[in-house]
Design an enzyme around this catalytic site. Sequence first.
Site, mmCIF file in Angstrom:
data_model
loop_
_atom_site.group_PDB
_atom_site.id
_atom_site.type_symbol
_atom_site.label_atom_id
_atom_site.label_comp_id
_atom_site.label_asym_id
_atom_site.label_seq_id
_atom_site.Cartn_x
_atom_site.Cartn_y
_atom_site.Cartn_z
ATOM 1 N N LYS A 68 50.913 44.624 42.234
ATOM 2 C CA LYS A 68 51.478 45.446 43.319
ATOM 3 C C LYS A 68 51.929 44.516 44.436
ATOM 4 O O LYS A 68 51.262 44.399 45.471
ATOM 5 C CB LYS A 68 50.380 46.348 43.900
ATOM 6 C CG LYS A 68 50.142 47.632 43.173
ATOM 7 C CD LYS A 68 49.213 48.490 44.042
ATOM 8 C CE LYS A 68 48.412 49.443 43.224
ATOM 9 N NZ LYS A 68 47.416 50.172 44.021
ATOM 10 N N ASP A 100 46.402 43.408 44.190
ATOM 11 C CA ASP A 100 46.780 44.382 45.215
ATOM 12 C C ASP A 100 47.019 43.592 46.510
ATOM 13 O O ASP A 100 47.999 42.851 46.607
ATOM 14 C CB ASP A 100 45.630 45.393 45.315
ATOM 15 C CG ASP A 100 45.936 46.597 46.176
ATOM 16 O OD1 ASP A 100 47.046 47.114 46.089
ATOM 17 O OD2 ASP A 100 45.054 47.027 46.938
ATOM 18 N N THR A 116 40.814 39.377 47.196
ATOM 19 C CA THR A 116 39.729 39.058 46.265
ATOM 20 C C THR A 116 40.129 37.879 45.386
ATOM 21 O O THR A 116 39.360 36.932 45.197
ATOM 22 C CB THR A 116 39.425 40.282 45.369
ATOM 23 O OG1 THR A 116 39.417 41.453 46.175
ATOM 24 C CG2 THR A 116 38.108 40.137 44.657
ATOM 25 N N LEU A 117 41.332 37.939 44.856
ATOM 26 C CA LEU A 117 41.787 36.876 43.956
ATOM 27 C C LEU A 117 41.933 35.554 44.683
ATOM 28 O O LEU A 117 41.573 34.511 44.152
ATOM 29 C CB LEU A 117 43.111 37.281 43.312
ATOM 30 C CG LEU A 117 42.944 38.176 42.088
ATOM 31 C CD1 LEU A 117 44.281 38.762 41.675
ATOM 32 C CD2 LEU A 117 42.311 37.406 40.930
ATOM 33 N N ASP A 153 39.894 51.995 37.830
ATOM 34 C CA ASP A 153 39.077 53.190 38.057
ATOM 35 C C ASP A 153 39.414 53.894 39.355
ATOM 36 O O ASP A 153 40.015 53.324 40.260
ATOM 37 C CB ASP A 153 37.594 52.796 38.130
ATOM 38 C CG ASP A 153 37.259 52.073 39.434
ATOM 39 O OD1 ASP A 153 37.899 51.051 39.724
ATOM 40 O OD2 ASP A 153 36.380 52.556 40.181
ATOM 41 N N GLY A 213 45.444 41.056 47.363
ATOM 42 C CA GLY A 213 45.342 39.664 46.929
ATOM 43 C C GLY A 213 44.152 38.934 47.519
ATOM 44 O O GLY A 213 43.911 37.776 47.188
ATOM 45 N N ARG A 215 38.353 54.464 33.635
ATOM 46 C CA ARG A 215 38.620 53.099 33.171
ATOM 47 C C ARG A 215 38.985 53.059 31.688
ATOM 48 O O ARG A 215 39.714 52.189 31.232
ATOM 49 C CB ARG A 215 37.379 52.215 33.353
ATOM 50 C CG ARG A 215 37.081 51.825 34.784
ATOM 51 C CD ARG A 215 36.078 50.675 34.776
ATOM 52 N NE ARG A 215 35.375 50.548 36.039
ATOM 53 C CZ ARG A 215 35.824 49.869 37.106
ATOM 54 N NH1 ARG A 215 36.983 49.260 37.040
ATOM 55 N NH2 ARG A 215 35.112 49.789 38.204
ATOM 56 N N GLU A 274 42.525 39.260 35.612
ATOM 57 C CA GLU A 274 42.178 40.362 36.512
ATOM 58 C C GLU A 274 43.002 41.603 36.161
ATOM 59 O O GLU A 274 44.116 41.500 35.633
ATOM 60 C CB GLU A 274 42.409 39.905 37.965
ATOM 61 C CG GLU A 274 42.260 40.956 39.043
ATOM 62 C CD GLU A 274 40.882 41.593 39.161
ATOM 63 O OE1 GLU A 274 40.294 41.946 38.132
ATOM 64 O OE2 GLU A 274 40.414 41.767 40.302
ATOM 65 N N ASP A 275 42.460 42.764 36.471
ATOM 66 C CA ASP A 275 43.190 44.003 36.174
ATOM 67 C C ASP A 275 44.442 44.145 37.039
ATOM 68 O O ASP A 275 45.537 44.362 36.539
ATOM 69 C CB ASP A 275 42.270 45.242 36.316
ATOM 70 C CG ASP A 275 41.515 45.304 37.647
ATOM 71 O OD1 ASP A 275 41.766 44.461 38.534
ATOM 72 O OD2 ASP A 275 40.675 46.209 37.798
HETATM 73 P P1 IMP Z 1 42.708 43.022 46.333
HETATM 74 O O1 IMP Z 1 43.847 42.371 45.581
HETATM 75 O O2 IMP Z 1 41.796 42.069 47.007
HETATM 76 O O3 IMP Z 1 43.217 44.104 47.249
HETATM 77 O O4 IMP Z 1 41.737 43.772 45.347
HETATM 78 C C1 IMP Z 1 42.133 44.160 44.092
HETATM 79 C C2 IMP Z 1 41.094 45.111 43.570
HETATM 80 O O5 IMP Z 1 41.273 46.402 44.163
HETATM 81 C C3 IMP Z 1 41.288 45.305 42.083
HETATM 82 O O6 IMP Z 1 40.503 44.415 41.345
HETATM 83 C C4 IMP Z 1 40.852 46.735 41.892
HETATM 84 O O7 IMP Z 1 39.448 46.778 41.701
HETATM 85 C C5 IMP Z 1 41.177 47.415 43.200
HETATM 86 N N1 IMP Z 1 42.474 48.132 43.104
HETATM 87 C C6 IMP Z 1 43.620 47.826 43.737
HETATM 88 N N2 IMP Z 1 44.600 48.680 43.424
HETATM 89 C C7 IMP Z 1 44.070 49.557 42.561
HETATM 90 C C8 IMP Z 1 44.611 50.694 41.847
HETATM 91 O O8 IMP Z 1 45.787 51.066 41.931
HETATM 92 N N3 IMP Z 1 43.735 51.347 41.041
HETATM 93 C C9 IMP Z 1 42.441 50.975 40.890
HETATM 94 N N4 IMP Z 1 41.901 49.916 41.523
HETATM 95 C C10 IMP Z 1 42.711 49.211 42.359
HETATM 96 MG MG MG Z 2 38.680 44.694 40.130
#
Ligand code: IMP
Ligand code: MG
Length: 185
Positions: free
Chosen positions: A139, A111, A115-116, A167, A113, A173, A107-108
């Site tokens: 993060k 954040d 989605t993961l 993005d 967490g 991107r 994964e990129d």
């Molecule tokens: P989360 O961990 O469920 O909050 O989702 C993570 C997703 O939020 C990542 O896959 C990104 O698509 C998006 N995301 C979170 N932080 C950033 C950022 O700093 N820049 C761009 N996309 C972000």
């Molecule tokens: Mg993503």
Amino acid sequence: MNTPFPPPDLTPVFSPEVVAQRVKDLGTQIATDYRSLLEPQELLLTIGILNGAFIFLADLVRAMDIPLEIDFVRLTSYQDRLESSNYVVMLKNLEKEIKNRHVLVVEDIADCGLTLSWLLDYLRQMGPKSIRLAVAFNKEERRRVELAIDYVGFNVEKDFLVGYGLDFAQSYRHLPGVHKLKASS
Ligand code: IMP
Ligand code: MG
């Protein structure tokens, strides 16, 4: 008149060279770890999360000299305002079976967490031999659920980052380095 590119509202965080070297080293380390885990004829299955992970995955696997296959999922998450919870929708499912396979999710950025952690639960139900997680950026400060990450490229602050797959409204991107959006700090 041409607009400047990258635009001036971006502040560099990691140069393309620094990102490339770190990802190469991480790929080498991951390959070393899996070499002793994979049986003869066995292939690692890497799963990239679209869209953001496509650049990281492409660089990472090219630094991994072990047998592997590549699959992708595409997820989107929505904030449910009424229940103040997130829910995840899968827009593209796996094409490979993962039962009894060693799986590396790529994964990129980690954040909150959510989605993961949703994806890892989903994949675990399908009986893989193992699941590990590699993220280019982490993060930690923003985490809302517990998430065990096996491989981290860079630990970062909570600023909004773009480039290297990340993005802002689908832009940036393709930048080879990582930048912070000035408005986000
Ligand atoms: P989360 O961990 O469920 O909050 O989702 C993570 C997703 O939020 C990542 O896959 C990104 O698509 C998006 N995301 C979170 N932080 C950033 C950022 O700093 N820049 C761009 N996309 C972000
Ligand atoms: Mg993503």
